[in-house]
Design a protein around this motif. Structure first.
Motif, PDB file in Angstrom:
ATOM      1  N   GLY A  40     -27.786  45.605  65.967  1.00  0.00           N
ATOM      2  CA  GLY A  40     -28.358  44.225  65.173  1.00  0.00           C
ATOM      3  C   GLY A  40     -27.249  43.501  64.942  1.00  0.00           C
ATOM      4  N   HIS A  41     -25.711  43.598  65.584  1.00  0.00           N
ATOM      5  CA  HIS A  41     -24.713  42.894  65.393  1.00  0.00           C
ATOM      6  C   HIS A  41     -24.251  42.250  66.719  1.00  0.00           C
ATOM      7  CE1 HIS A  41     -24.958  45.327  61.535  1.00  0.00           C
ATOM      8  NE2 HIS A  41     -24.250  44.513  61.219  1.00  0.00           N
ATOM      9  N   PHE A  42     -23.425  41.759  66.602  1.00  0.00           N
ATOM     10  CA  PHE A  42     -22.431  41.012  67.565  1.00  0.00           C
ATOM     11  C   PHE A  42     -21.112  40.916  67.477  1.00  0.00           C
ATOM     12  CE2 PHE A  42     -23.823  37.292  65.176  1.00  0.00           C
ATOM     13  CZ  PHE A  42     -22.659  36.273  65.604  1.00  0.00           C
ATOM     14  N   VAL A  53     -17.038  41.362  63.628  1.00  0.00           N
ATOM     15  CA  VAL A  53     -18.582  41.858  64.003  1.00  0.00           C
ATOM     16  C   VAL A  53     -19.452  41.308  63.026  1.00  0.00           C
ATOM     17  CG1 VAL A  53     -20.258  43.904  64.187  1.00  0.00           C
ATOM     18  CG2 VAL A  53     -17.596  43.859  64.981  1.00  0.00           C
ATOM     19  N   PHE A  54     -20.575  40.439  63.341  1.00  0.00           N
ATOM     20  CA  PHE A  54     -21.370  39.938  62.606  1.00  0.00           C
ATOM     21  C   PHE A  54     -22.803  40.437  62.911  1.00  0.00           C
ATOM     22  CE2 PHE A  54     -18.096  36.743  63.183  1.00  0.00           C
ATOM     23  CZ  PHE A  54     -17.567  36.630  61.853  1.00  0.00           C
ATOM     24  N   PRO A  55     -23.778  40.248  61.659  1.00  0.00           N
ATOM     25  CA  PRO A  55     -25.180  40.374  61.903  1.00  0.00           C
ATOM     26  C   PRO A  55     -25.652  39.376  62.706  1.00  0.00           C
ATOM     27  CG  PRO A  55     -24.665  39.967  59.740  1.00  0.00           C
ATOM     28  CD  PRO A  55     -23.244  40.038  60.399  1.00  0.00           C
ATOM     29  N   LEU A  56     -27.082  39.785  63.592  1.00  0.00           N
ATOM     30  CA  LEU A  56     -27.494  38.606  64.260  1.00  0.00           C
ATOM     31  C   LEU A  56     -28.053  37.467  63.556  1.00  0.00           C
ATOM     32  CD1 LEU A  56     -29.332  41.081  67.051  1.00  0.00           C
ATOM     33  CD2 LEU A  56     -27.286  39.639  67.421  1.00  0.00           C
ATOM     34  N   GLY A  57     -28.385  37.673  62.474  1.00  0.00           N
ATOM     35  CA  GLY A  57     -28.958  36.779  61.380  1.00  0.00           C
ATOM     36  C   GLY A  57     -28.042  35.430  61.466  1.00  0.00           C
ATOM     37  N   TYR A  58     -26.500  35.989  61.419  1.00  0.00           N
ATOM     38  CA  TYR A  58     -25.594  34.847  61.545  1.00  0.00           C
ATOM     39  C   TYR A  58     -25.800  33.567  62.752  1.00  0.00           C
ATOM     40  CZ  TYR A  58     -22.845  36.978  57.707  1.00  0.00           C
ATOM     41  OH  TYR A  58     -22.299  37.318  56.764  1.00  0.00           O
ATOM     42  N   LEU A  59     -26.460  34.135  63.846  1.00  0.00           N
ATOM     43  CA  LEU A  59     -26.725  33.271  64.751  1.00  0.00           C
ATOM     44  C   LEU A  59     -27.440  31.979  64.630  1.00  0.00           C
ATOM     45  CD1 LEU A  59     -27.134  35.778  67.887  1.00  0.00           C
ATOM     46  CD2 LEU A  59     -25.302  34.402  67.362  1.00  0.00           C
TER      47      LEU A  59
END
Length: 99
Positions: A40-42, A53-59
């Motif tokens: 769930g991170h990228f 490293v960020f959570p996918l929600g930041y996209l």
């Protein structure tokens, strides 16, 4: 605004393109000494090679969409490495504080 599914598809495409022509080297379950992101991170890198490293929600945020667009314009799609954003670590920390 681009939907979350579309952004995830673009990120996966970039990762696949980055993997073409290189063999991953695993050292004790890590890639080049860096632990893989949790589910769930990228991961992105800044121009000064700092890893974030960020959570996918930041996209979904406009600022990350713009950073990815600028990155594609400046560096193109990554073929032999990770996604690099066109800013330094201090600027990225400021962006994270705004999100």
């Amino acid at each position: 605004m681009i939907g979350l599914k579309k952004l995830i598809a673009i990120a996966r495409k970039w990762q696949k393109i980055a993997c073409i022509g290189r063999r991953p080297t695993l050292l004790s379950g890590t890639y080049r000494g860096k632990p893989p992101p949790s589910k769930g991170h990228f991961v992105v890198y800044t121009m000064d090679k700092r890893r974030f490293v960020f959570p996918l929600g930041y996209l979904r945020t406009n600022i990350f969409q713009e950073l990815f667009r600028l990155s594609e314009e400046e560096f193109g799609l990554p073929r032999d490495g990770p996604i690099t954003l066109p800013c330094d670590a201090a600027s990225m920390e400021k962006v994270v504080s705004l999100v």
